[in-house]
Write a protein that holds these residues in place. Structure first.
Motif, PDB file in Angstrom:
ATOM      1  N   ALA A   1       0.833  -1.203   0.000  1.00 60.42           N
ATOM      2  CA  ALA A   1       0.000   0.000   0.000  1.00 60.42           C
ATOM      3  C   ALA A   1       0.867   1.251   0.000  1.00 60.42           C
ATOM      4  CB  ALA A   1      -0.930  -0.007   1.217  1.00 60.42           C
ATOM      5  N   ASP A   2       1.962   1.230   0.784  1.00 60.73           N
ATOM      6  CA  ASP A   2       2.856   2.382   0.822  1.00 60.73           C
ATOM      7  C   ASP A   2       3.540   2.604  -0.513  1.00 60.73           C
ATOM      8  OD1 ASP A   2       4.432   4.486   2.284  1.00 60.73           O
ATOM      9  OD2 ASP A   2       6.090   3.146   1.743  1.00 60.73           O
TER      10      ASP A   2
ATOM     11  N   ARG B   1       2.463   1.713  -3.475  1.00 60.60           N
ATOM     12  CA  ARG B   1       1.464   2.202  -4.432  1.00 60.60           C
ATOM     13  C   ARG B   1       1.270   3.709  -4.273  1.00 60.60           C
ATOM     14  NH1 ARG B   1      -1.778  -1.956  -6.796  1.00 60.60           N
ATOM     15  NH2 ARG B   1      -1.342  -3.997  -5.889  1.00 60.60           N
ATOM     16  N   ARG B   2       1.187   4.167  -3.018  1.00 66.44           N
ATOM     17  CA  ARG B   2       1.019   5.605  -2.779  1.00 66.44           C
ATOM     18  C   ARG B   2       2.221   6.389  -3.279  1.00 66.44           C
ATOM     19  NH1 ARG B   2      -1.389   3.714   2.123  1.00 66.44           N
ATOM     20  NH2 ARG B   2       0.638   3.853   3.183  1.00 66.44           N
ATOM     21  N   ARG B   3       3.421   5.876  -3.035  1.00 65.54           N
ATOM     22  CA  ARG B   3       4.628   6.578  -3.486  1.00 65.54           C
ATOM     23  C   ARG B   3       4.686   6.663  -5.003  1.00 65.54           C
ATOM     24  NH1 ARG B   3       9.737   3.896  -0.722  1.00 65.54           N
ATOM     25  NH2 ARG B   3      10.762   5.615  -1.846  1.00 65.54           N
ATOM     26  N   CYS B   4       4.350   5.574  -5.671  1.00 71.40           N
ATOM     27  CA  CYS B   4       4.377   5.567  -7.136  1.00 71.40           C
ATOM     28  C   CYS B   4       3.342   6.531  -7.716  1.00 71.40           C
ATOM     29  CB  CYS B   4       4.123   4.151  -7.658  1.00 71.40           C
ATOM     30  SG  CYS B   4       5.471   2.981  -7.318  1.00 71.40           S
ATOM     31  N   GLN B   5       2.156   6.511  -7.164  1.00 71.91           N
ATOM     32  CA  GLN B   5       1.103   7.407  -7.651  1.00 71.91           C
ATOM     33  C   GLN B   5       1.453   8.868  -7.395  1.00 71.91           C
ATOM     34  OE1 GLN B   5      -2.236   5.684  -5.616  1.00 71.91           O
ATOM     35  NE2 GLN B   5      -2.531   4.079  -7.156  1.00 71.91           N
ATOM     36  N   ALA B   6       2.131   9.145  -6.273  1.00 69.79           N
ATOM     37  CA  ALA B   6       2.558  10.513  -5.976  1.00 69.79           C
ATOM     38  C   ALA B   6       3.599  10.997  -6.988  1.00 69.79           C
ATOM     39  CB  ALA B   6       3.127  10.594  -4.567  1.00 69.79           C
TER      40      ALA B   6
END
Length: 202
Positions: A167-168, A170-175
């Motif tokens: 989950a972390d 995924r958030r970093r990549c999307q950011a």
């Protein structure tokens, strides 16, 4: 557009079992040799039918009639892709799968961050429609490639394909500008379906 960059030897945190497992999933989903319908995984049947625009499909000599009349054919849009992946086995299977099922032309590959960034910098049009990036590379990181793509204004869709889709992460990549993040261990079908959807006329 510069010539494709040859894939370099695989190295990094993933094990041989990881690559073998991923390769097996790819072959299960879209193996190059047709199988009898009774032995074919449902995901393979669905992907082939989807890739052919719900036309009549020929699977291992068995014709499957779909909902769309055979006389109506909606051609796929020709798309290009640039892939950043350090495993030669995974790269080879991914390239052949995209070409076979999604009719996507792979115009460049890289196994490390610096080579990938140079490719993006030297491509005057930044013309690849799709950028597929692994997180852990031979050297550097896929996160750095995402940052460079944003800095350069790359217009293509940015997709991350990794064994570490927490989950972390995924958030970093999307950011950093990733449109989608897929897990190599169980979301390869989703990646191929996403690519097929991109290649269909809107």
């Amino acid at each position: 557009m510069p010539a494709p960059v040859p894939a370099l030897a695989a190295a990094g945190p993933r094990s041989a079992d990881d690559a073998a497992s991923t390769t097996a999933v790819i072959h299960d989903a879209c193996g190059a040799r047709p199988a009898r319908l009774s032995r074919m995984p449902l995901c393979r049947i669905g992907l082939v039918l989807h890739a052919r625009g719900r036309e009549a499909a020929n699977l291992g000599g068995i014709r499957a009639q779909t909902e769309r009349p055979a006389s109506i054919v909606i051609p796929a849009v020709s798309l290009t892709a640039f892939i950043v992946e350090d495993s030669p086995v995974i790269l080879e299977n991914l390239v052949s799968t995209l070409q076979e099922l999604a009719e996507i032309d792979v115009v460049g590959t890289s196994a490390d961050e610096s080579t990938a960034v140079r490719w993006l910098e030297n491509d005057p049009a930044h013309g690849a429609d799709l950028i597929i990036v692994d997180v852990f590379l031979r050297s550097g990181s896929g996160l750095g490639v995402l940052q460079a793509a944003s800095r350069l204004g790359v217009k293509g869709r940015r997709v991350v394909l990794t064994n570490y889709a927490t989950a972390d992460m995924r958030r970093r990549c999307q950011a950093l500008g990733a449109d989608r993040v897929f897990d190599k261990s169980h979301e390869l079908d989703d990646l191929i379906s996403y690519c097929i959807d991109l290649s269909q006329p809107s």
